[in-house]
Design a protein around this motif. Sequence first.
Motif, PDB file in Angstrom:
ATOM      1  N   ASN A  78       0.850  -1.189   0.000  1.00  0.00           N
ATOM      2  CA  ASN A  78       0.000   0.000   0.000  1.00  0.00           C
ATOM      3  C   ASN A  78       0.890   1.245   0.000  1.00  0.00           C
ATOM      4  O   ASN A  78       1.357   1.675   1.060  1.00  0.00           O
ATOM      5  CB  ASN A  78      -0.899  -0.017   1.251  1.00  0.00           C
ATOM      6  CG  ASN A  78      -1.689   1.266   1.410  1.00  0.00           C
ATOM      7  OD1 ASN A  78      -1.833   2.046   0.477  1.00  0.00           O
ATOM      8  ND2 ASN A  78      -2.189   1.487   2.611  1.00  0.00           N
TER       9      ASN A  78
ATOM     10  N   CYS B 268       0.541   4.406   2.433  1.00  0.00           N
ATOM     11  CA  CYS B 268       0.894   4.367   3.851  1.00  0.00           C
ATOM     12  C   CYS B 268       2.249   3.694   4.069  1.00  0.00           C
ATOM     13  O   CYS B 268       2.890   3.899   5.092  1.00  0.00           O
ATOM     14  CB  CYS B 268      -0.207   3.631   4.603  1.00  0.00           C
ATOM     15  SG  CYS B 268       0.013   3.464   6.353  1.00  0.00           S
TER      16      CYS B 268
ATOM     17  N   ASP C 286       2.518   0.297   3.908  1.00  0.00           N
ATOM     18  CA  ASP C 286       2.261  -1.045   4.462  1.00  0.00           C
ATOM     19  C   ASP C 286       2.715  -2.119   3.479  1.00  0.00           C
ATOM     20  O   ASP C 286       2.410  -2.041   2.292  1.00  0.00           O
ATOM     21  CB  ASP C 286       0.760  -1.252   4.707  1.00  0.00           C
ATOM     22  CG  ASP C 286       0.136  -0.122   5.496  1.00  0.00           C
ATOM     23  OD1 ASP C 286       0.755   0.307   6.478  1.00  0.00           O
ATOM     24  OD2 ASP C 286      -0.963   0.318   5.118  1.00  0.00           O
TER      25      ASP C 286
ATOM     26  N   CYS D  52       1.258  -0.113   9.342  1.00  0.00           N
ATOM     27  CA  CYS D  52       0.608   0.610  10.421  1.00  0.00           C
ATOM     28  C   CYS D  52      -0.279  -0.355  11.222  1.00  0.00           C
ATOM     29  O   CYS D  52      -0.510  -1.499  10.804  1.00  0.00           O
ATOM     30  CB  CYS D  52      -0.233   1.743   9.850  1.00  0.00           C
ATOM     31  SG  CYS D  52      -1.625   1.163   8.878  1.00  0.00           S
TER      32      CYS D  52
ATOM     33  N   SER E 204      -3.231  -1.986   9.268  1.00  0.00           N
ATOM     34  CA  SER E 204      -2.902  -3.014   8.274  1.00  0.00           C
ATOM     35  C   SER E 204      -2.515  -4.322   8.959  1.00  0.00           C
ATOM     36  O   SER E 204      -2.892  -5.402   8.501  1.00  0.00           O
ATOM     37  CB  SER E 204      -1.794  -2.540   7.337  1.00  0.00           C
ATOM     38  OG  SER E 204      -0.565  -2.419   8.022  1.00  0.00           O
TER      39      SER E 204
ATOM     40  N   ARG F  55      -7.405   5.443   5.582  1.00  0.00           N
ATOM     41  CA  ARG F  55      -7.056   4.168   6.231  1.00  0.00           C
ATOM     42  C   ARG F  55      -7.770   2.972   5.622  1.00  0.00           C
ATOM     43  O   ARG F  55      -7.477   1.839   5.973  1.00  0.00           O
ATOM     44  CB  ARG F  55      -7.382   4.210   7.736  1.00  0.00           C
ATOM     45  CG  ARG F  55      -6.859   5.396   8.479  1.00  0.00           C
ATOM     46  CD  ARG F  55      -5.424   5.749   8.115  1.00  0.00           C
ATOM     47  NE  ARG F  55      -4.436   4.759   8.483  1.00  0.00           N
ATOM     48  CZ  ARG F  55      -3.838   4.717   9.659  1.00  0.00           C
ATOM     49  NH1 ARG F  55      -4.133   5.581  10.584  1.00  0.00           N
ATOM     50  NH2 ARG F  55      -2.916   3.806   9.901  1.00  0.00           N
TER      51      ARG F  55
ATOM     52  N   CYS G  30      -5.421   0.614   4.088  1.00  0.00           N
ATOM     53  CA  CYS G  30      -4.636  -0.127   5.075  1.00  0.00           C
ATOM     54  C   CYS G  30      -5.404  -1.384   5.501  1.00  0.00           C
ATOM     55  O   CYS G  30      -4.823  -2.456   5.671  1.00  0.00           O
ATOM     56  CB  CYS G  30      -4.383   0.733   6.312  1.00  0.00           C
ATOM     57  SG  CYS G  30      -3.540   2.280   5.960  1.00  0.00           S
TER      58      CYS G  30
HETATM   59 ZN    ZN Z   1      -1.448   1.725   6.739  1.00  0.00          ZN
END
Ligand code: ZN
Length: 151
Positions: free
Chosen positions: A36, A39, A41, A65, A68, A126, A129
Amino acid sequence: MFDLRDLYQQVIVDHNKRPRNFGKLTEFNHDADGYNPLCGDKLHIYLQVSDAGVIENVSFEGEGCAISVASASLMTDALKGKTMQQCEEMFGQFQHMATSDLAEAPDEEVLGKLTVLAGVREFPSRIKCATLCWHTLHAALKDSAEPAKTE
Ligand code: ZN
């Protein structure tokens, strides 16, 4: 009215701190990467699927994060023993929950514990995520050589 948000928060924090099914499976017949970029991830999903199409085992590795990691932890827990068809249904309901109107109650019968992630609807950045692990799962089931991306 009783606010479930604190409880949800606790579940997410717990799954992030102690992710379930974390690490590489010793035996697996599908796997894929997911990323991702929004972010940062990164996930890798391992799957052991029986000839009958039942998910016998599933695990993940990666960094990302709290959302995730918690989402992947909850997803892997929920998928064990499920058929491909059940897994598709969960994915559909999960995506619907993550993107639907706040007033709409998620399908608890299909999603079970995964409904703790319904709160991501309030934070559009988010959502990816939370859905990354599902996209990665899809890539693994299709034996995709390309990493799954949320973008
Ligand atoms: Zn994330």
